[in-house]
Design a protein around this motif. Structure first.
Motif, PDB file in Angstrom:
ATOM      1  N   ARG A 137     -26.683 -25.960 -31.751  1.00 49.37           N
ATOM      2  CA  ARG A 137     -26.192 -27.291 -31.385  1.00 49.37           C
ATOM      3  C   ARG A 137     -27.093 -28.411 -31.891  1.00 49.37           C
ATOM      4  O   ARG A 137     -26.641 -29.544 -32.081  1.00 49.37           O
ATOM      5  CB  ARG A 137     -26.043 -27.413 -29.873  1.00 49.37           C
ATOM      6  N   ALA A 138     -28.366 -28.129 -32.111  1.00 49.04           N
ATOM      7  CA  ALA A 138     -29.289 -29.152 -32.599  1.00 49.04           C
ATOM      8  C   ALA A 138     -29.618 -28.949 -34.074  1.00 49.04           C
ATOM      9  O   ALA A 138     -30.572 -29.528 -34.589  1.00 49.04           O
ATOM     10  CB  ALA A 138     -30.575 -29.140 -31.771  1.00 49.04           C
ATOM     11  N   GLY A 139     -28.798 -28.169 -34.758  1.00 51.62           N
ATOM     12  CA  GLY A 139     -29.038 -27.908 -36.169  1.00 51.62           C
ATOM     13  C   GLY A 139     -28.443 -28.982 -37.067  1.00 51.62           C
ATOM     14  O   GLY A 139     -28.365 -30.149 -36.697  1.00 51.62           O
ATOM     15  N   ASP A 140     -27.999 -28.577 -38.254  1.00 49.99           N
ATOM     16  CA  ASP A 140     -27.429 -29.552 -39.187  1.00 49.99           C
ATOM     17  C   ASP A 140     -26.073 -30.042 -38.683  1.00 49.99           C
ATOM     18  O   ASP A 140     -25.507 -29.513 -37.722  1.00 49.99           O
ATOM     19  CB  ASP A 140     -27.315 -28.946 -40.598  1.00 49.99           C
ATOM     20  N   ILE A 141     -25.536 -31.053 -39.349  1.00 51.32           N
ATOM     21  CA  ILE A 141     -24.298 -31.689 -38.913  1.00 51.32           C
ATOM     22  C   ILE A 141     -23.132 -30.713 -38.913  1.00 51.32           C
ATOM     23  O   ILE A 141     -22.193 -30.834 -38.116  1.00 51.32           O
ATOM     24  CB  ILE A 141     -23.989 -32.909 -39.822  1.00 51.32           C
ATOM     25  N   ASN A 142     -23.187 -29.705 -39.780  1.00 52.32           N
ATOM     26  CA  ASN A 142     -22.103 -28.731 -39.868  1.00 52.32           C
ATOM     27  C   ASN A 142     -21.976 -27.934 -38.576  1.00 52.32           C
ATOM     28  O   ASN A 142     -20.910 -27.885 -37.952  1.00 52.32           O
ATOM     29  CB  ASN A 142     -22.358 -27.798 -41.058  1.00 52.32           C
ATOM     30  N   MET A 143     -23.070 -27.322 -38.130  1.00 55.67           N
ATOM     31  CA  MET A 143     -23.034 -26.494 -36.932  1.00 55.67           C
ATOM     32  C   MET A 143     -22.988 -27.350 -35.665  1.00 55.67           C
ATOM     33  O   MET A 143     -22.386 -26.963 -34.661  1.00 55.67           O
ATOM     34  CB  MET A 143     -24.247 -25.567 -36.899  1.00 55.67           C
ATOM     35  N   ALA A 144     -23.630 -28.524 -35.702  1.00 57.32           N
ATOM     36  CA  ALA A 144     -23.616 -29.400 -34.530  1.00 57.32           C
ATOM     37  C   ALA A 144     -22.199 -29.877 -34.217  1.00 57.32           C
ATOM     38  O   ALA A 144     -21.798 -29.943 -33.054  1.00 57.32           O
ATOM     39  CB  ALA A 144     -24.536 -30.600 -34.762  1.00 57.32           C
ATOM     40  N   SER A 145     -21.420 -30.192 -35.253  1.00 54.54           N
ATOM     41  CA  SER A 145     -20.043 -30.631 -35.027  1.00 54.54           C
ATOM     42  C   SER A 145     -19.166 -29.479 -34.557  1.00 54.54           C
ATOM     43  O   SER A 145     -18.228 -29.674 -33.773  1.00 54.54           O
ATOM     44  CB  SER A 145     -19.468 -31.258 -36.299  1.00 54.54           C
ATOM     45  N   ARG A 193     -17.353 -39.889 -32.111  1.00 47.75           N
ATOM     46  CA  ARG A 193     -18.745 -39.448 -32.165  1.00 47.75           C
ATOM     47  C   ARG A 193     -19.015 -38.617 -33.427  1.00 47.75           C
ATOM     48  O   ARG A 193     -20.021 -38.822 -34.123  1.00 47.75           O
ATOM     49  CB  ARG A 193     -19.065 -38.636 -30.899  1.00 47.75           C
ATOM     50  N   VAL A 194     -18.114 -37.683 -33.731  1.00 47.95           N
ATOM     51  CA  VAL A 194     -18.293 -36.841 -34.913  1.00 47.95           C
ATOM     52  C   VAL A 194     -18.183 -37.672 -36.190  1.00 47.95           C
ATOM     53  O   VAL A 194     -18.963 -37.505 -37.131  1.00 47.95           O
ATOM     54  CB  VAL A 194     -17.253 -35.697 -34.920  1.00 47.95           C
ATOM     55  N   LEU A 195     -17.240 -38.589 -36.229  1.00 50.84           N
ATOM     56  CA  LEU A 195     -17.051 -39.415 -37.427  1.00 50.84           C
ATOM     57  C   LEU A 195     -18.260 -40.318 -37.680  1.00 50.84           C
ATOM     58  O   LEU A 195     -18.674 -40.501 -38.831  1.00 50.84           O
ATOM     59  CB  LEU A 195     -15.786 -40.261 -37.286  1.00 50.84           C
ATOM     60  N   ARG A 196     -18.837 -40.855 -36.620  1.00 46.68           N
ATOM     61  CA  ARG A 196     -20.030 -41.691 -36.790  1.00 46.68           C
ATOM     62  C   ARG A 196     -21.190 -40.895 -37.355  1.00 46.68           C
ATOM     63  O   ARG A 196     -21.873 -41.329 -38.291  1.00 46.68           O
ATOM     64  CB  ARG A 196     -20.420 -42.317 -35.448  1.00 46.68           C
ATOM     65  N   ALA A 197     -21.440 -39.717 -36.768  1.00 46.44           N
ATOM     66  CA  ALA A 197     -22.543 -38.877 -37.245  1.00 46.44           C
ATOM     67  C   ALA A 197     -22.289 -38.416 -38.675  1.00 46.44           C
ATOM     68  O   ALA A 197     -23.200 -38.393 -39.505  1.00 46.44           O
ATOM     69  CB  ALA A 197     -22.720 -37.672 -36.318  1.00 46.44           C
ATOM     70  N   ALA A 198     -21.042 -38.055 -38.977  1.00 43.07           N
ATOM     71  CA  ALA A 198     -20.707 -37.591 -40.316  1.00 43.07           C
ATOM     72  C   ALA A 198     -20.849 -38.703 -41.342  1.00 43.07           C
ATOM     73  O   ALA A 198     -21.293 -38.477 -42.471  1.00 43.07           O
ATOM     74  CB  ALA A 198     -19.285 -37.040 -40.334  1.00 43.07           C
ATOM     75  N   TRP A 199     -20.488 -39.923 -40.946  1.00 42.49           N
ATOM     76  CA  TRP A 199     -20.602 -41.049 -41.866  1.00 42.49           C
ATOM     77  C   TRP A 199     -22.059 -41.310 -42.237  1.00 42.49           C
ATOM     78  O   TRP A 199     -22.385 -41.580 -43.392  1.00 42.49           O
ATOM     79  CB  TRP A 199     -19.985 -42.289 -41.235  1.00 42.49           C
TER      80      TRP A 199
END
Length: 212
Positions: A137-145, A193-199
């Motif tokens: 859950r605290a890894g890269d954006i791929n696994m966190a999302s 939330r996911v879109l903000r982090a991904a952006w």
């Protein structure tokens, strides 16, 4: 010595990526199975909240499939793919909204027994998925999302169980619609939330400034 350390690092990264792929395959299969189960139960029980959960599981299965495809990719690419995941969550929210509008135009009382059994099975399956994804859950954006989607599934599972209990208690269909509306809000917040982090992840880094 440095070469050995370098080799060890490569082996560790490869092993970590293999574990990520294995976990994603398992949660992908679980979500496909729960999607089919909940879709059939939603059709039988005429439940909006149950159908919302089934659509969410389908979106999650697609999300895990995309996550699986980019394990080991660059952070920039993972950020771009996470944008797609955010839009998938947003798509699930839109589908829930359409279903709520349709049920408002065609009111009815869902079959709470079918809702309850399907919701309990779904919650158990989602708990397994969350347990498998929690170490990442605290890894890269791929696994966190991916973990974000799984956490939403737990909320969704509890909410549908609550909807079944309220339908039974009141003998009416409005609790089912209220829970479906609450899930709609949850999906929208998660998508944002996911879109903000991904952006943030997908934007190319600015080149370093050179001062003379």
């Amino acid at each position: 010595m440095s070469e050995c350390c370098g080799c060890g690092k490569v082996v560790d990264v490869a092993g970590m990526q293999a574990k990520q792929r294995k976990v994603l395959v398992i949660v992908l299969l679980i979500n496909l199975a729960t999607f089919v189960m909940m879709a059939l139960a939603a059709w039988h029980s005429h439940s909006s909240s149950l159908l919302s959960g089934s659509l969410d599981n389908l979106g999650d299965a697609l999300t895990y499939a995309v996550s699986l495809a980019v394990v080991g990719a660059s952070a920039h690419l993972k950020g771009r793919v996470a944008l797609l995941k955010g839009f998938l969550i947003l798509g699930a929210a839109i589908a829930v909204g359409v279903q709520i509008v349709w049920r408002l135009a065609h009111p009815g009382v869902p079959i709470f027994e079918s809702m309850g059994v399907a919701a309990l099975l779904n919650l158990a399956a989602n708990a397994v998925c969350l347990w498998l994804l929690t170490p990442y859950r605290a890894g890269d954006i791929n696994m966190a999302s991916a973990w974000e989607c799984s956490r939403n599934d737990i909320y969704e599972g509890v909410a549908v169980i609550l909807a079944a209990a309220l339908v039974w208690a009141f003998g009416a269909g409005w609790p089912d619609l209220v829970i479906a509306a609450a899930l709609l809000v949850l999906f929208l917040r998660s998508a944002v939330r996911v879109l903000r982090a991904a952006w943030r992840e997908s934007r190319p880094s600015a080149p370093p400034r050179v001062t003379i």
